[in-house]
Design a protein around this motif. Structure first.
Motif, PDB file in Angstrom:
ATOM      1  N   HIS A  81      30.054  37.407  17.380  1.00 54.64           N
ATOM      2  CA  HIS A  81      31.110  37.029  18.314  1.00 54.64           C
ATOM      3  C   HIS A  81      32.097  38.177  18.515  1.00 54.64           C
ATOM      4  O   HIS A  81      32.522  38.452  19.644  1.00 54.64           O
ATOM      5  N   ALA A  82      32.433  38.877  17.440  1.00 52.12           N
ATOM      6  CA  ALA A  82      33.334  40.026  17.541  1.00 52.12           C
ATOM      7  C   ALA A  82      32.698  41.140  18.392  1.00 52.12           C
ATOM      8  O   ALA A  82      33.374  41.749  19.238  1.00 52.12           O
ATOM      9  N   HIS A  83      31.405  41.392  18.196  1.00 48.50           N
ATOM     10  CA  HIS A  83      30.704  42.407  19.000  1.00 48.50           C
ATOM     11  C   HIS A  83      30.684  42.014  20.475  1.00 48.50           C
ATOM     12  O   HIS A  83      30.897  42.855  21.352  1.00 48.50           O
ATOM     13  N   LEU A  84      30.433  40.745  20.729  1.00 49.52           N
ATOM     14  CA  LEU A  84      30.342  40.283  22.112  1.00 49.52           C
ATOM     15  C   LEU A  84      31.690  40.342  22.819  1.00 49.52           C
ATOM     16  O   LEU A  84      31.758  40.688  24.003  1.00 49.52           O
ATOM     17  N   LYS A  85      32.757  40.004  22.107  1.00 48.97           N
ATOM     18  CA  LYS A  85      34.092  40.092  22.711  1.00 48.97           C
ATOM     19  C   LYS A  85      34.408  41.536  23.091  1.00 48.97           C
ATOM     20  O   LYS A  85      35.003  41.792  24.131  1.00 48.97           O
ATOM     21  N   ALA A  86      34.007  42.473  22.227  1.00 50.67           N
ATOM     22  CA  ALA A  86      34.247  43.894  22.513  1.00 50.67           C
ATOM     23  C   ALA A  86      33.399  44.376  23.695  1.00 50.67           C
ATOM     24  O   ALA A  86      33.781  45.320  24.389  1.00 50.67           O
ATOM     25  N   ALA A  87      32.278  43.733  23.940  1.00 48.79           N
ATOM     26  CA  ALA A  87      31.365  44.156  25.005  1.00 48.79           C
ATOM     27  C   ALA A  87      31.593  43.411  26.317  1.00 48.79           C
ATOM     28  O   ALA A  87      30.846  43.620  27.277  1.00 48.79           O
ATOM     29  N   GLU A  88      32.612  42.579  26.376  1.00 48.10           N
ATOM     30  CA  GLU A  88      32.814  41.756  27.571  1.00 48.10           C
ATOM     31  C   GLU A  88      32.992  42.578  28.844  1.00 48.10           C
ATOM     32  O   GLU A  88      32.368  42.293  29.866  1.00 48.10           O
ATOM     33  N   GLU A  89      33.827  43.600  28.790  1.00 48.17           N
ATOM     34  CA  GLU A  89      34.068  44.412  29.990  1.00 48.17           C
ATOM     35  C   GLU A  89      32.799  45.120  30.469  1.00 48.17           C
ATOM     36  O   GLU A  89      32.477  45.058  31.659  1.00 48.17           O
ATOM     37  N   PRO A  90      32.051  45.801  29.578  1.00 50.82           N
ATOM     38  CA  PRO A  90      30.800  46.409  30.054  1.00 50.82           C
ATOM     39  C   PRO A  90      29.806  45.392  30.611  1.00 50.82           C
ATOM     40  O   PRO A  90      29.065  45.697  31.549  1.00 50.82           O
ATOM     41  N   LEU A  91      29.786  44.182  30.070  1.00 51.29           N
ATOM     42  CA  LEU A  91      28.876  43.155  30.580  1.00 51.29           C
ATOM     43  C   LEU A  91      29.228  42.768  32.015  1.00 51.29           C
ATOM     44  O   LEU A  91      28.355  42.435  32.809  1.00 51.29           O
ATOM     45  N   HIS A  92      30.499  42.831  32.340  1.00 51.80           N
ATOM     46  CA  HIS A  92      30.932  42.469  33.687  1.00 51.80           C
ATOM     47  C   HIS A  92      30.816  43.638  34.661  1.00 51.80           C
ATOM     48  O   HIS A  92      30.861  43.436  35.872  1.00 51.80           O
ATOM     49  N   SER A  93      30.671  44.857  34.133  1.00 50.54           N
ATOM     50  CA  SER A  93      30.639  46.027  35.015  1.00 50.54           C
ATOM     51  C   SER A  93      29.272  46.248  35.665  1.00 50.54           C
ATOM     52  O   SER A  93      29.189  46.877  36.705  1.00 50.54           O
ATOM     53  N   GLU A  94      28.204  45.771  35.085  1.00 50.77           N
ATOM     54  CA  GLU A  94      26.852  45.965  35.629  1.00 50.77           C
ATOM     55  C   GLU A  94      26.075  44.646  35.642  1.00 50.77           C
ATOM     56  O   GLU A  94      25.046  44.516  34.987  1.00 50.77           O
ATOM     57  N   PRO A  95      26.530  43.656  36.409  1.00 51.60           N
ATOM     58  CA  PRO A  95      25.868  42.346  36.368  1.00 51.60           C
ATOM     59  C   PRO A  95      24.411  42.367  36.838  1.00 51.60           C
ATOM     60  O   PRO A  95      23.601  41.580  36.361  1.00 51.60           O
ATOM     61  N   ASN A  96      24.059  43.281  37.729  1.00 52.48           N
ATOM     62  CA  ASN A  96      22.690  43.301  38.259  1.00 52.48           C
ATOM     63  C   ASN A  96      21.664  43.709  37.218  1.00 52.48           C
ATOM     64  O   ASN A  96      20.481  43.399  37.357  1.00 52.48           O
ATOM     65  N   GLN A  97      22.075  44.407  36.170  1.00 48.42           N
ATOM     66  CA  GLN A  97      21.140  44.857  35.144  1.00 48.42           C
ATOM     67  C   GLN A  97      20.878  43.794  34.076  1.00 48.42           C
ATOM     68  O   GLN A  97      20.022  43.979  33.228  1.00 48.42           O
ATOM     69  N   LEU A  98      21.602  42.708  34.094  1.00 56.82           N
ATOM     70  CA  LEU A  98      21.575  41.770  32.975  1.00 56.82           C
ATOM     71  C   LEU A  98      20.426  40.758  32.995  1.00 56.82           C
ATOM     72  O   LEU A  98      20.081  40.214  31.949  1.00 56.82           O
ATOM     73  N   SER A  99      19.831  40.498  34.138  1.00 59.74           N
ATOM     74  CA  SER A  99      18.794  39.456  34.179  1.00 59.74           C
ATOM     75  C   SER A  99      17.603  39.812  33.286  1.00 59.74           C
ATOM     76  O   SER A  99      17.038  38.937  32.624  1.00 59.74           O
TER      77      SER A  99
END
Length: 156
Positions: A81-99
């Motif tokens: 959960h701590a890792h994911l909270k830290a990665a929130e901004e990068p996850l939102h910066s490239e939504p097309n790569q996430l599927s």
């Protein structure tokens, strides 16, 4: 005063003193080095987006590996959960790569990580062609997710 009557040595263009030849060679080296530097800089600027995408992809692959490794015990889930909270901004910066990264996770085993990546994926625009697949992915997640994992992310 005529050119032939000037004081000092006279040289043909091919017979310059050694010091003058060295100065010209040094000047050419500097010019060549600067030209090469600017060429490299232009190449980097041109490929900068590709480099950024590659680095983002590597970071996402690392995050997926962490999700897969830390989805077991309650202690691991808290660390994840701590890792994911830290990665929130990068996850939102490239939504097309996430599927493609969602396909690597099991929504039942990796619910917390799946939730974060799913949220990042849906934070960008969804085309009409993608809409059905996104709805099915969300429905599959809702049906399969582990409540004990996602309860850590009540803000999602």
């Amino acid at each position: 005063m005529s050119p032939s009557s000037r004081p000092g040595p006279t040289h043909s263009p091919t017979e310059l003193p050694l010091s003058t030849q060295c100065e010209r060679v040094s000047c050419f080296r500097v010019i060549f080095t600067l030209a090469f530097f600017f060429f490299c800089l232009l190449c980097l600027l041109h490929s900068g987006r590709q480099i950024t995408e590659h680095l983002t992809s590597m970071a996402l692959e690392s995050l997926v590996t962490q999700i897969q490794a830390l989805s077991g015990s309650a202690d691991d889930i808290s660390q994840l959960h701590a890792h994911l909270k830290a990665a929130e901004e990068p996850l939102h910066s490239e939504p097309n790569q996430l599927s493609s990264f969602l396909d690597q996770l099991d929504p039942a085993k990796h619910s917390l990580g799946y939730l974060y990546i799913l949220e990042g994926f849906t934070s960008g625009p969804v085309t009409e062609e993608q809409a059905n697949a996104v709805v099915l992915t969300i429905a599959r997640f809702i049906d399969a997710c582990a409540a004990d994992q996602i309860c850590l992310a009540l803000d999602k």
